[in-house]
Design an enzyme around this catalytic site. Structure first.
Site, PDB file in Angstrom:
ATOM      1  N   LYS A  99       0.529  -1.316   0.343  1.00 20.39           N
ATOM      2  CA  LYS A  99       0.474  -0.218   0.084  1.00 20.39           C
ATOM      3  C   LYS A  99       0.921   0.998  -0.127  1.00 20.39           C
ATOM      4  CE  LYS A  99      -3.317   2.086   3.383  1.00 20.39           C
ATOM      5  NZ  LYS A  99      -3.818   3.490   3.099  1.00 20.39           N
ATOM      6  N   GLY A 160      -8.001   9.528   8.892  1.00 21.11           N
ATOM      7  CA  GLY A 160      -8.795   9.766  10.901  1.00 21.11           C
ATOM      8  C   GLY A 160      -9.673  10.723  10.764  1.00 21.11           C
ATOM      9  N   GLY A 187     -10.537   7.533   5.668  1.00 23.31           N
ATOM     10  CA  GLY A 187     -12.339   8.649   6.405  1.00 23.31           C
ATOM     11  C   GLY A 187     -12.842   8.091   6.328  1.00 23.31           C
ATOM     12  N   THR A 209      -9.225   3.594  11.361  1.00 26.82           N
ATOM     13  CA  THR A 209      -9.760   4.354  12.753  1.00 26.82           C
ATOM     14  C   THR A 209     -10.892   4.094  13.420  1.00 26.82           C
ATOM     15  OG1 THR A 209      -8.483   6.016  11.721  1.00 26.82           O
ATOM     16  CG2 THR A 209      -9.880   7.211  13.540  1.00 26.82           C
TER      17      THR A 209
HETATM   18  C1  LIG Z   1      -4.142   2.444   8.030  1.00 26.13           C
HETATM   19  C2  LIG Z   1      -4.210   3.236   7.128  1.00 26.13           C
HETATM   20  O1  LIG Z   1      -3.558   2.673   5.837  1.00 26.13           O
HETATM   21  C3  LIG Z   1      -4.777   4.708   7.430  1.00 26.13           C
HETATM   22  O2  LIG Z   1      -3.337   5.187   6.270  1.00 26.13           O
HETATM   23  C4  LIG Z   1      -5.838   4.731   5.724  1.00 26.13           C
HETATM   24  O3  LIG Z   1      -5.534   5.231   5.036  1.00 26.13           O
HETATM   25  C5  LIG Z   1      -6.643   3.830   7.013  1.00 26.13           C
HETATM   26  O4  LIG Z   1      -7.502   5.809   7.068  1.00 26.13           O
HETATM   27  P1  LIG Z   1      -8.839   5.764   8.264  1.00 26.13           P
HETATM   28  O5  LIG Z   1      -8.100   5.890  10.080  1.00 26.13           O
HETATM   29  O6  LIG Z   1      -9.021   6.476   8.094  1.00 26.13           O
HETATM   30  O7  LIG Z   1      -9.733   4.852   8.023  1.00 26.13           O
END
Ligand SMILES: CC(=O)[C@@H](O)[C@H](O)COP(=O)(O)O
EC number: 2.8.1.10
Length: 258
Positions: A99, A160, A187, A209
């Protein structure tokens, strides 16, 4: 319903929810939430792995058996940093998936798309299956596809933030623009956001998150699993067209007394 699978490069999956490992209050909660999510893919920040930790002190030992690791390049701000981090993940035997995150701004964590496309091109040539975290811009999505990425992962909202899908229209345009799978990444705040992403036609949703920081992470993981599945079914079933005016649910013809 027949199996509704999807794939990334040579890897095939059935669950359309991908989850992260950050922000949990402790490893046992993380492990229980990951299991409850039904996800098959779990992302881990290579730069945040403490390789000096062993056994129960190591995050990796709390990942449920059978989950596929998706190393990520979180906290990288240049193409070079991200490329080196991806290579490190491979040296640690974390597989070919990556990723790819190249962050352009510390406050918003929005991607630096120039550096992202540059890093993607290099890593694809090195045989990685590259999944870039990108903004909701269809032109960048097309460049990432042209660079050979196996998917594109536009943000729903800043990482987040829990704001949900800030620009569903752009996400739709991205889905029309590229042929590779589109995964909504970041998000998501609650299960209806995940369902909406799937109803729009996303192949899958990646989140961290919303589960990790929920009051009850295990219950939220279940809600996200169900939200993703419901959104996918709704997408496949095909929603009715929206009409401005009413149309009666019972036929109006042949009514008694007419
Ligand atoms: C865990 C991860 O790779 C984060 O960078 C991802 O983009 C998820 O984002 P959220 O925490 O907003 O769900």
């Amino acid at each position: 319903m027949a199996a509704d699978g999807w794939s990334l490069g040579k890897h095939a999956f059935t669950s359309r929810l991908l989850v992260g490992t950050g922000k949990y209050k402790d490893f046992p909660t993380m492990k229980a939430a990951l299991a409850a999510s039904g996800a098959e893919v779990v992302t881990v920040a290579v730069r945040r792995l403490d390789l000096s930790k062993q056994g129960d002190e190591s995050l990796l030992s709390w990942i449920p058996q059978g989950m596929k690791l998706l190393p990520n390049t979180a906290a990288c701000f240049t193409a070079d940093e991200a490329i080196r981090t991806a290579r490190l993940g491979r040296e640690l035997d974390m597989g070919d998936l990556v990723k790819l995150e190249v962050i352009g701004d510390k406050r918003t964590l929005f991607p630096d798309v120039e550096e992202l496309v540059k890093a993607a091109a290099v890593l694809v040539k090195e045989g990685f299956t590259v999944l870039p975290y990108t903004n909701d811009d269809p032109v960048t999505a097309r460049k990432l596809e042209d660079a050979g990425c196996a998917a594109v992962m536009p943000l729903g909202a800043p990482i987040g933030s829990g704001l949900g899908l800030r620009n569903p229209y752009n996400l739709r345009i991205i889905m029309e623009t590229v042929k590779v799978p589109v995964l909504v990444d970041a998000g998501v705040g609650t299960a209806s956001d995940a369902a909406l992403a799937m109803e729009l036609g996303a192949v899958a949703v990646l989140m961290n998150t919303a589960i990790a920081e929920a009051k009850d992470p295990v219950m939220m993981a279940e809600a996200m699993r169900d939200g993703v599945a419901a959104g996918r079914k709704s997408f496949l079933a095909g929603r009715i067209p929206m009409k401005l005016h009413a149309s009666a649910s019972s036929p109006m013809t042949g009514l008694i007394g007419t």
